[in-house]
Scaffold this motif. Sequence first.
Motif, PDB file in Angstrom:
ATOM      1  N   LEU A 183       0.862  -1.237  -0.082  1.00  0.00           N
ATOM      2  CA  LEU A 183      -0.064   0.012   0.012  1.00  0.00           C
ATOM      3  C   LEU A 183       0.804   1.324   0.067  1.00  0.00           C
ATOM      4  O   LEU A 183       0.464   2.273  -0.661  1.00  0.00           O
ATOM      5  N   SER A 184       1.989   1.304   0.768  1.00  0.00           N
ATOM      6  CA  SER A 184       2.721   2.542   0.554  1.00  0.00           C
ATOM      7  C   SER A 184       3.430   2.667  -0.448  1.00  0.00           C
ATOM      8  O   SER A 184       3.647   3.765  -1.138  1.00  0.00           O
ATOM      9  N   LEU A 239       9.285  -0.035   8.284  1.00  0.00           N
ATOM     10  CA  LEU A 239       9.460  -0.670   7.037  1.00  0.00           C
ATOM     11  C   LEU A 239       8.636   0.178   5.993  1.00  0.00           C
ATOM     12  O   LEU A 239       8.811   0.183   4.890  1.00  0.00           O
ATOM     13  N   ALA A 240       7.295   0.648   6.410  1.00  0.00           N
ATOM     14  CA  ALA A 240       6.565   1.378   5.545  1.00  0.00           C
ATOM     15  C   ALA A 240       7.309   2.831   5.112  1.00  0.00           C
ATOM     16  O   ALA A 240       7.461   3.036   3.773  1.00  0.00           O
ATOM     17  N   GLY A 241       7.994   3.261   5.978  1.00  0.00           N
ATOM     18  CA  GLY A 241       8.703   4.522   5.802  1.00  0.00           C
ATOM     19  C   GLY A 241       9.830   4.504   4.954  1.00  0.00           C
ATOM     20  O   GLY A 241      10.188   5.146   3.773  1.00  0.00           O
ATOM     21  N   LEU A 258       1.812   7.655   6.578  1.00  0.00           N
ATOM     22  CA  LEU A 258       2.253   7.378   7.726  1.00  0.00           C
ATOM     23  C   LEU A 258       1.796   7.816   9.004  1.00  0.00           C
ATOM     24  O   LEU A 258       1.658   6.854   9.840  1.00  0.00           O
ATOM     25  N   TYR A 259       1.332   8.921   9.022  1.00  0.00           N
ATOM     26  CA  TYR A 259       0.434   9.312  10.283  1.00  0.00           C
ATOM     27  C   TYR A 259      -0.610   8.641  10.371  1.00  0.00           C
ATOM     28  O   TYR A 259      -1.217   8.377  11.532  1.00  0.00           O
ATOM     29  N   THR A 260      -1.448   8.321   9.401  1.00  0.00           N
ATOM     30  CA  THR A 260      -2.717   7.478   9.282  1.00  0.00           C
ATOM     31  C   THR A 260      -2.268   5.890   9.860  1.00  0.00           C
ATOM     32  O   THR A 260      -2.745   5.372  10.850  1.00  0.00           O
ATOM     33  N   LEU A 261      -1.127   5.392   9.298  1.00  0.00           N
ATOM     34  CA  LEU A 261      -0.825   4.433   9.726  1.00  0.00           C
ATOM     35  C   LEU A 261      -0.413   4.195  11.298  1.00  0.00           C
ATOM     36  O   LEU A 261      -0.992   3.267  12.116  1.00  0.00           O
ATOM     37  N   GLY A 262       0.100   5.461  11.965  1.00  0.00           N
ATOM     38  CA  GLY A 262       0.546   5.395  12.969  1.00  0.00           C
ATOM     39  C   GLY A 262      -0.600   5.489  13.886  1.00  0.00           C
ATOM     40  O   GLY A 262      -0.589   4.817  15.129  1.00  0.00           O
ATOM     41  N   LYS A 263      -1.518   6.197  13.452  1.00  0.00           N
ATOM     42  CA  LYS A 263      -3.191   6.380  14.276  1.00  0.00           C
ATOM     43  C   LYS A 263      -3.447   4.790  14.172  1.00  0.00           C
ATOM     44  O   LYS A 263      -4.159   4.413  15.398  1.00  0.00           O
ATOM     45  N   LYS A 264      -3.560   4.098  13.225  1.00  0.00           N
ATOM     46  CA  LYS A 264      -4.344   3.006  13.345  1.00  0.00           C
ATOM     47  C   LYS A 264      -3.525   1.832  14.292  1.00  0.00           C
ATOM     48  O   LYS A 264      -4.175   0.947  14.579  1.00  0.00           O
ATOM     49  N   LEU A 265      -2.350   2.193  14.352  1.00  0.00           N
ATOM     50  CA  LEU A 265      -1.648   1.112  15.221  1.00  0.00           C
ATOM     51  C   LEU A 265      -1.247   1.623  16.553  1.00  0.00           C
ATOM     52  O   LEU A 265      -0.647   1.234  17.601  1.00  0.00           O
ATOM     53  N   ASN A 266      -2.145   2.809  16.872  1.00  0.00           N
ATOM     54  CA  ASN A 266      -2.057   3.472  18.211  1.00  0.00           C
ATOM     55  C   ASN A 266      -0.556   4.010  18.834  1.00  0.00           C
ATOM     56  O   ASN A 266      -0.287   3.791  19.672  1.00  0.00           O
ATOM     57  N   ILE A 267       0.147   4.461  17.606  1.00  0.00           N
ATOM     58  CA  ILE A 267       1.297   5.076  17.817  1.00  0.00           C
ATOM     59  C   ILE A 267       1.395   6.651  17.851  1.00  0.00           C
ATOM     60  O   ILE A 267       0.538   7.212  16.981  1.00  0.00           O
ATOM     61  N   SER A 275      10.535   8.761  13.503  1.00  0.00           N
ATOM     62  CA  SER A 275      10.681   7.321  12.286  1.00  0.00           C
ATOM     63  C   SER A 275      10.887   7.940  10.890  1.00  0.00           C
ATOM     64  O   SER A 275      11.880   7.629  10.236  1.00  0.00           O
ATOM     65  N   ILE A 276      10.255   9.013  10.478  1.00  0.00           N
ATOM     66  CA  ILE A 276      10.617   9.724   9.344  1.00  0.00           C
ATOM     67  C   ILE A 276      11.976  10.309   9.270  1.00  0.00           C
ATOM     68  O   ILE A 276      12.876  10.391   8.292  1.00  0.00           O
ATOM     69  N   ASP A 277      12.285  11.072  10.247  1.00  0.00           N
ATOM     70  CA  ASP A 277      13.403  11.700  10.402  1.00  0.00           C
ATOM     71  C   ASP A 277      14.530  10.835  10.509  1.00  0.00           C
ATOM     72  O   ASP A 277      15.869  11.035   9.769  1.00  0.00           O
ATOM     73  N   PHE A 278      14.465   9.529  11.085  1.00  0.00           N
ATOM     74  CA  PHE A 278      15.349   8.750  11.333  1.00  0.00           C
ATOM     75  C   PHE A 278      16.036   8.148  10.091  1.00  0.00           C
ATOM     76  O   PHE A 278      16.933   7.793   9.579  1.00  0.00           O
TER      77      PHE A 278
END
Length: 398
Positions: A183-184, A239-241, A258-267, A275-278
């Motif tokens: 999907l990414s 891995l998505a990033g 990525l932010y939507t994925l994070g919210k779905k994962l409760n992150i 994660s993006i910066d790293f």
Amino acid sequence: MINPSAHGWIDKFFVEQKSSTPMTFEDSVDFYSKTRATGFIFGHNLYFNVTNPIEFGGWTVVEKSKIGLLDTLYKMYCFKIRDSNPSNFIEKALEFYKQITPEGFNPLKKMLAGSSNSSKLEKIIQERVQTNEDMFSKNFSHVLTNALLFTDVLAFKKFIGKETISTKYISKLEEIITSVVSLSLKVKTNKTTHDELLQKLFDSSVRYNKTSISDNSTIETLDFSFLKNDLEKYYVIDLAGISLWSDAKVENEERYFLYTLGKKLNISDEFTLKSIDFINYFIINHKAEIPYFKNANPVKHFYDNTTDAVTVLVTRNKKRLIKEILESKELVQLLAKSTIRDLDSVEKKKVKNQLLDICKTIPSLTIFLLPGGSLLLPILIKFIPKILPSSFNENFGD
């Protein structure tokens, strides 16, 4: 100095680190952050989190990955059990791998009964990391396949807590990862024809697993209820990033993904941003060292080398493979159908399971049973009809 290609390297590793105190972690976030910083999460070790530094100049990627896997498993053991005894860790690791190794593909059975536990673990780690190096381009295997080695660590964590583990856990985790990466790639803004090739490969792989990605699937519709702990979720985000990375930029649509994925994962958004910066930092600073990113068209190179590698494997084992396939009339008929139409989900599952059973009996094809092997299976399935005798199509009419 330790040599990961010489017998006794595990004992040497623990001797060299004996006088040091094992690294401690405040919590799972600290464990993951320090592990990620080494590059192990992305299949490219930059260094090892050990008190007594390890010099690895001139080492192969496989050798670095072997130390990375051993060290990360050991740190997980120390983190969970609060026990730093190497012998206890090795015994626990052997029991873990015994439980997750598919029947018919068990390195322990190939060893002499008198082999030491550390020797047995050396053989297992070699099997987990080694991706038939003579046949697989280093530019291909060690970015994707070794990036999935962290699934071993996650499964080991689960095993330590319950004293039992199933291969279904790793299989399901890989399904989720391939679904998210697929999907990414679809939302990637600066998509090239080479990205589309990789997307096609991931799509094919996902369809040969239980979880299927349809054209209407979105990150919002994916079910992540299987992921129960933060380490699994952090891993999926990273891995998505890295699959979205393009010229040091994360466009708005990709950032939203990525932010939507994070919210779905409760992150938290904070972790997603880190994660993006790293990932930007990691690739920008080490791009020249990572074989995958050295190539002008790395995704095309990945795809081409994967296809070539599977072709070599199949060709070298052609007679044995044909013999095994032709013994299953149902498999022959399904493969024949696959040349003229798409198989449905039930048929694909049958093909996958029967081919994996065959791969267990042919040592050179056990690559398909290793972490990431599901990504290669669609290429194998596509290639097989070409090597079967002319009578193959006649079976379809039976």
